[in-house]
Design an enzyme around this catalytic site. Structure first.
Site, PDB file in Angstrom:
ATOM      1  N   LYS A  33       9.341   4.619  -2.509  1.00  0.00           N
ATOM      2  CA  LYS A  33       8.858   3.342  -2.942  1.00  0.00           C
ATOM      3  C   LYS A  33       8.079   3.623  -4.138  1.00  0.00           C
ATOM      4  O   LYS A  33       8.219   2.747  -5.210  1.00  0.00           O
ATOM      5  CB  LYS A  33       7.961   3.116  -1.938  1.00  0.00           C
ATOM      6  CG  LYS A  33       7.310   1.630  -2.112  1.00  0.00           C
ATOM      7  CD  LYS A  33       6.359   1.436  -1.069  1.00  0.00           C
ATOM      8  CE  LYS A  33       5.233   2.483  -1.300  1.00  0.00           C
ATOM      9  NZ  LYS A  33       3.962   2.234  -0.052  1.00  0.00           N
ATOM     10  N   THR A  34       7.235   4.504  -4.245  1.00  0.00           N
ATOM     11  CA  THR A  34       6.246   4.948  -5.140  1.00  0.00           C
ATOM     12  C   THR A  34       7.106   5.262  -6.545  1.00  0.00           C
ATOM     13  O   THR A  34       6.837   4.700  -7.626  1.00  0.00           O
ATOM     14  CB  THR A  34       5.423   6.034  -5.187  1.00  0.00           C
ATOM     15  OG1 THR A  34       4.771   5.716  -3.745  1.00  0.00           O
ATOM     16  CG2 THR A  34       4.294   6.120  -6.100  1.00  0.00           C
ATOM     17  N   ASP A 219       2.075  -3.778  -4.214  1.00  0.00           N
ATOM     18  CA  ASP A 219       2.254  -2.625  -3.248  1.00  0.00           C
ATOM     19  C   ASP A 219       1.439  -2.763  -1.766  1.00  0.00           C
ATOM     20  O   ASP A 219       0.594  -3.489  -1.755  1.00  0.00           O
ATOM     21  CB  ASP A 219       1.862  -1.195  -3.603  1.00  0.00           C
ATOM     22  CG  ASP A 219       2.522  -0.095  -2.902  1.00  0.00           C
ATOM     23  OD1 ASP A 219       3.557  -0.298  -2.237  1.00  0.00           O
ATOM     24  OD2 ASP A 219       2.079   1.102  -2.990  1.00  0.00           O
ATOM     25  N   GLU A 220       2.316  -2.420  -0.904  1.00  0.00           N
ATOM     26  CA  GLU A 220       1.727  -2.472   0.715  1.00  0.00           C
ATOM     27  C   GLU A 220       1.505  -4.053   1.021  1.00  0.00           C
ATOM     28  O   GLU A 220       0.575  -4.326   1.467  1.00  0.00           O
ATOM     29  CB  GLU A 220       0.418  -1.676   0.833  1.00  0.00           C
ATOM     30  CG  GLU A 220       0.421  -0.330   0.603  1.00  0.00           C
ATOM     31  CD  GLU A 220       1.069   0.570   1.615  1.00  0.00           C
ATOM     32  OE1 GLU A 220       1.770  -0.060   2.673  1.00  0.00           O
ATOM     33  OE2 GLU A 220       1.244   1.935   1.407  1.00  0.00           O
ATOM     34  N   GLN A 250       5.272  -1.111   8.979  1.00  0.00           N
ATOM     35  CA  GLN A 250       4.169  -0.327   8.690  1.00  0.00           C
ATOM     36  C   GLN A 250       2.898  -0.981   8.764  1.00  0.00           C
ATOM     37  O   GLN A 250       1.807  -0.483   8.170  1.00  0.00           O
ATOM     38  CB  GLN A 250       4.284   0.593   7.745  1.00  0.00           C
ATOM     39  CG  GLN A 250       5.344   1.725   8.174  1.00  0.00           C
ATOM     40  CD  GLN A 250       5.390   2.636   6.643  1.00  0.00           C
ATOM     41  OE1 GLN A 250       4.661   3.328   6.431  1.00  0.00           O
ATOM     42  NE2 GLN A 250       6.599   2.430   5.931  1.00  0.00           N
ATOM     43  N   ARG A 600       5.699  10.206   9.426  1.00  0.00           N
ATOM     44  CA  ARG A 600       4.871  11.229   8.562  1.00  0.00           C
ATOM     45  C   ARG A 600       5.586  12.511   8.630  1.00  0.00           C
ATOM     46  O   ARG A 600       5.384  13.457   7.562  1.00  0.00           O
ATOM     47  CB  ARG A 600       3.503  11.365   9.256  1.00  0.00           C
ATOM     48  CG  ARG A 600       2.588  10.138   9.147  1.00  0.00           C
ATOM     49  CD  ARG A 600       2.624   9.501   7.585  1.00  0.00           C
ATOM     50  NE  ARG A 600       3.523   8.393   7.963  1.00  0.00           N
ATOM     51  CZ  ARG A 600       4.022   7.522   7.068  1.00  0.00           C
ATOM     52  NH1 ARG A 600       3.704   7.978   5.736  1.00  0.00           N
ATOM     53  NH2 ARG A 600       4.832   6.827   7.043  1.00  0.00           N
TER      54      ARG A 600
END
Length: 734
Positions: A33-34, A219-220, A250, A600
């Site tokens: 994503k980043t 973002d998010e 998430q 993670r």
DNA sequence: TCCCCACACGTTTTT
DNA sequence: CGTGTGGGGA
């Protein structure tokens, strides 16, 4: 053809290229994503979009910083003109320019943190004669915060209040807000709320910003609250080039006002939306992803999505059934040592995750026993420390003398003979006259009724503040902070106190922050420094990895990845937490937290649960978490600490289990035992050496009580005298 | 102004 | 069990 698109998968490339019109990127965990976001910004610039027309919003400073660095690598100094920051930092910047249009604040407002506002709420309760047992300050803080996030001001809250309690709350909210305005101060929620209010009531301001930002990225997005949602909506309304990125699975901040519907309903808000799903995961093995997918599939309120990877197979997930939390900690520590020995894996590649902070203690002790270096993130906060807050309070007064809250804090810090009586005389006078506290103390001719002695001290303080204020515009932040520390007498007072060591070190650290700040890309002045200090948390500059195992809550782990991850405390009542069990929606949020945790791990995941756990000093039994059952059996390798326990138990005489009368208040009535598994207690005498799991070796100073209830006072070098209950404390003779 | 004791309470917390 | 808080006493 742009080089930027090289190495991207088709979905990622499409997300980068789709620059016009609303875009929803559903980005699964570890789907790059980043990378997509940074490439997209670079691509926009390449297409000729001016950097100052691009607004990119993240949730953490850390994410903003990372993105800035990565964009800078791609496009160079042009990146400096981007508007790339957190929501709150963006709003602070916006409000410095536009807040005066509201006519209630001046541009040199200060930002109060949670601690500051909690103190203010307590004052308000006192003034309103409200019982803080019934109106618990923390709950009131949450209530006001929720109201603000939902864009409800005190007036509206009052209009909706249909019962006595709600009316009292409305009054509290009103007084609290009045105080903020008087102090020319904003809380975190005000930053968002006021920005939205300006956009909604000042068409000329709205138009300027709408025209200015041709492309907006958020973002998010799954974690946005109502105010943030509206902010994005208003700013993007003209160009409609709004690109949001997120993963509904998430979304774990529902309890903070995040509204998962913002992402689920994005297509409804923008019917012409292009939706792109990033489902290829580059982080984890197939085994780990299958577990994650299987668990999250149990949530009913979600859009189906399946992460996949071409990293086939992988290590099975080890599921450890621990006897108790100490056994769990031992297992984790031994597994860490094994990875280190067998694969020479650095400690920094491993993380231990837990649901609640209280679980960290046993884990820490386990690591210490095995001499494993670790960092714990997000426990004691640097900016929450008293000495740091004191110095910041000085700085805020210099910047904004209206901040009576801050002035009150430093009036007698360090001690300068301005006692409670004087303080209440001054505040009374301020209230009666309508003057600010600063005006009152800096005007010696007022009939405040304070003693001549106190008056003299006040004159000195006022003199100091005026002097520092005069220098503020010309000196660098570092020099100013240093001057405050020294000329206020703060440092001198700490030097007199032999326990002041740590605090002096923290002040030194603050000076380092000030020095580093001057090197950053913001202009070195007090305004920028204060804004930054208010909006930056120390999680942002926590050095993760770095040769140490990381311990943190699952919430703090979001966005991070580790080759090896331990997911601990998977028990019904711990995770999912007991407080969520009554409510299916909340259990679903717990499941998303679990999903975040599983994803993670890159190569190897451990999950563990304890059959018995000491909670609040009592041994408590929790059944294994439903989330364990939801993981596919084929991916699990079960291990248990029972065998070891049985061997240990055989060596002890048998004894009956005595259930307590008092039932559990934890929702699922856990079974509690009166006895600890180790009932043989050593006899302690003063003068003996004791070894403690956390504090090391110390000397027993005194012994009191007898048998099970024996308590010791033990002096640990450099850590003071601790009182320990023999029954519970992790001590042994040394 | 500080210290000691009794008592209540006990999720997460990007800003 | 730990921590924070408020009252009471020195």
């Amino acid at each position: 053809m742009s080089q930027l698109l090289e190495g991207l998968n088709p979905a990622q490339a499409e997300a980068v290229r789709h620059t016009e019109g609303p875009l929803l990127i559903m980005a699964g965990a570890g789907s790059g994503k980043t990378r997509v976001l940074t490439c997209r910004i670079a691509y926009l610039l390449e297409q000729g979009v001016a950097p100052s027309s691009i607004l990119a919003i993240t949730f953490t400073n850390k994410a903003a910083l990372e993105m800035k660095e990565r964009v800078n690598k791609m496009v160079g100094d042009m990146s400096r003109q981007l508007w790339l920051s957190t929501f709150h930092a963006f709003c602070a910047r916006f409000l410095r320019l536009e807040i005066e249009s509201l006519g209630m604040y001046n541009r040199n407002f200060v930002i109060y943190d949670a601690g500051d506002t909690l103190a203010m709420i307590k004052e308000c309760l006192k003034e309103l004669n409200l019982d803080d047992k019934q109106y618990i300050p923390r709950s009131m803080q949450g209530l006001i915060s929720n109201a603000k996030n939902a864009l409800q001001d005190a007036g509206e809250y009052a209009r909706n209040a249909d019962n006595f309690r709600a009316k009292q709350e409305a009054e509290l909210y009103e007084l609290y807000q009045k105080k903020l305005v008087q102090n020319n101060a904003l809380d975190f929620d005000d930053l968002l709320l006021l920005a939205v209010r300006i956009l909604e009531t000042k068409p000329e301001v709205l138009q300027r910003y709408q025209m200015r930002f041709s492309h907006i990225l958020i973002d998010e997005y799954q974690d946005t609250n109502r105010a943030q949602y509206l902010l994005a909506k208003h700013l993007a309304a003209h160009h409609r080039n709004l690109c949001v990125v997120g993963d509904a699975d998430q979304s774990i901040y529902g309890w903070r006002g995040a509204d998962i519907r913002n992402i689920l309903d994005f297509e409804r808000d923008y019917p012409e939306t292009k939706v792109i799903k990033l489902e290829q995961n580059y982080r984890s093995t197939e085994v780990i992803l299958e577990a994650a997918n299987a668990v999250i599939a149990n949530n009913s309120n979600r859009k189906p999505k399946d992460l996949w990877t071409d990293i086939a197979g992988g290590e099975p997930i080890t599921c450890y059934e621990a006897v108790d939390e100490r056994d769990e900690a031992r297992f984790v520590a031994e597994s860490i040592q094994k990875h280190r020995k067998d694969e020479s894996l650095p400690y920094g590649d491993m993380a231990i995750l837990y649901r609640t902070n209280s679980q960290s203690r046993a884990l820490e002790e386990g690591l210490m026993k095995h001499a494993i270096p670790y960092v714990m993130v997000g426990n004691v906060k640097f900016y929450d420390r008293k000495e740091i807050k004191d110095i910041i309070a000085y700085l805020r007064v210099l910047y904004n003398p209206n901040s009576s809250q801050d002035l009150l804090r430093i009036l007698n810090v360090p001690k300068r003979g301005i006692g409670d009586t004087t303080v209440s005389k001054l505040t009374d006078y301020a209230t009666r006259s309508g003057m600010t506290l600063f005006e009152v103390i800096s005007n010696p001719d007022l009939e405040t009724g304070v003693s001549p002695r106190a008056r003299k001290h006040l004159d000195e303080l006022a003199g100091l503040l005026f002097d520092l204020m005069g220098r503020t515009p010309t000196v660098c932040t570092y020099d100013l902070v240093k001057a405050v520390m020294e000329e206020s007498g703060y440092v001198a007072e700490l030097q007199k106190d032999e326990k002041g060591e740590d605090r002096l070190e923290n002040l030194q650290e603050l000076l380092t922050v000030a020095r580093d700040f001057a090197i950053g890309d913001m202009e070195d002045n007090l305004e920028n420094f204060l804004t930054r200090v208010a909006l930056v948390s120390d999680v942002d500059d926590a050095e993760l990895g770095d040769g140490r195992v990381t311990l943190m809550t699952l919430h703090a782990a979001k966005g991070l990845e580790f080759p090896v991850a331990f997911l601990t405390g998977l028990e019904e009542g711990i995770f999912p937490h007991a407080r969520t069990l009554m409510n299916e929606a909340e259990v679903e949020e717990e499941r998303r937290i679990c999903y975040v945790g599983i994803t993670r791990a890159q190569k190897k995941l451990y999950v563990s649960h304890a059959m018995s756990r000491n909670i609040y000093g009592r041994s408590t039994q929790f059944p294994p978490s439903r989330f364990l059952q939801e993981m596919p059996e084929s991916g699990l390798d079960h291990q248990s600490g029972r065998a070891r326990f049985a061997a240990a138990k055989a060596a002890l005489p048998p004894r009956p289990v005595v259930p307590l009368h008092r039932g559990g208040s934890l929702g699922l009535t856990p079974h509690t035992q009166a006895r600890d598994s180790e009932a043989t207690h050593e006899v302690w005498r003063p003068g003996e050496k004791a070894k403690h799991g956390k504090w090391g070796v110390g000397t027993v100073v005194s012994v009191s009580g007898s048998g099970e209830d024996q308590t010791l006072k033990v002096a640990f070098e450099g850590q003071g005298i601790k009182t320990l209950a023999v029954k519970f404390a992790p001590i042994s003779k040394a």
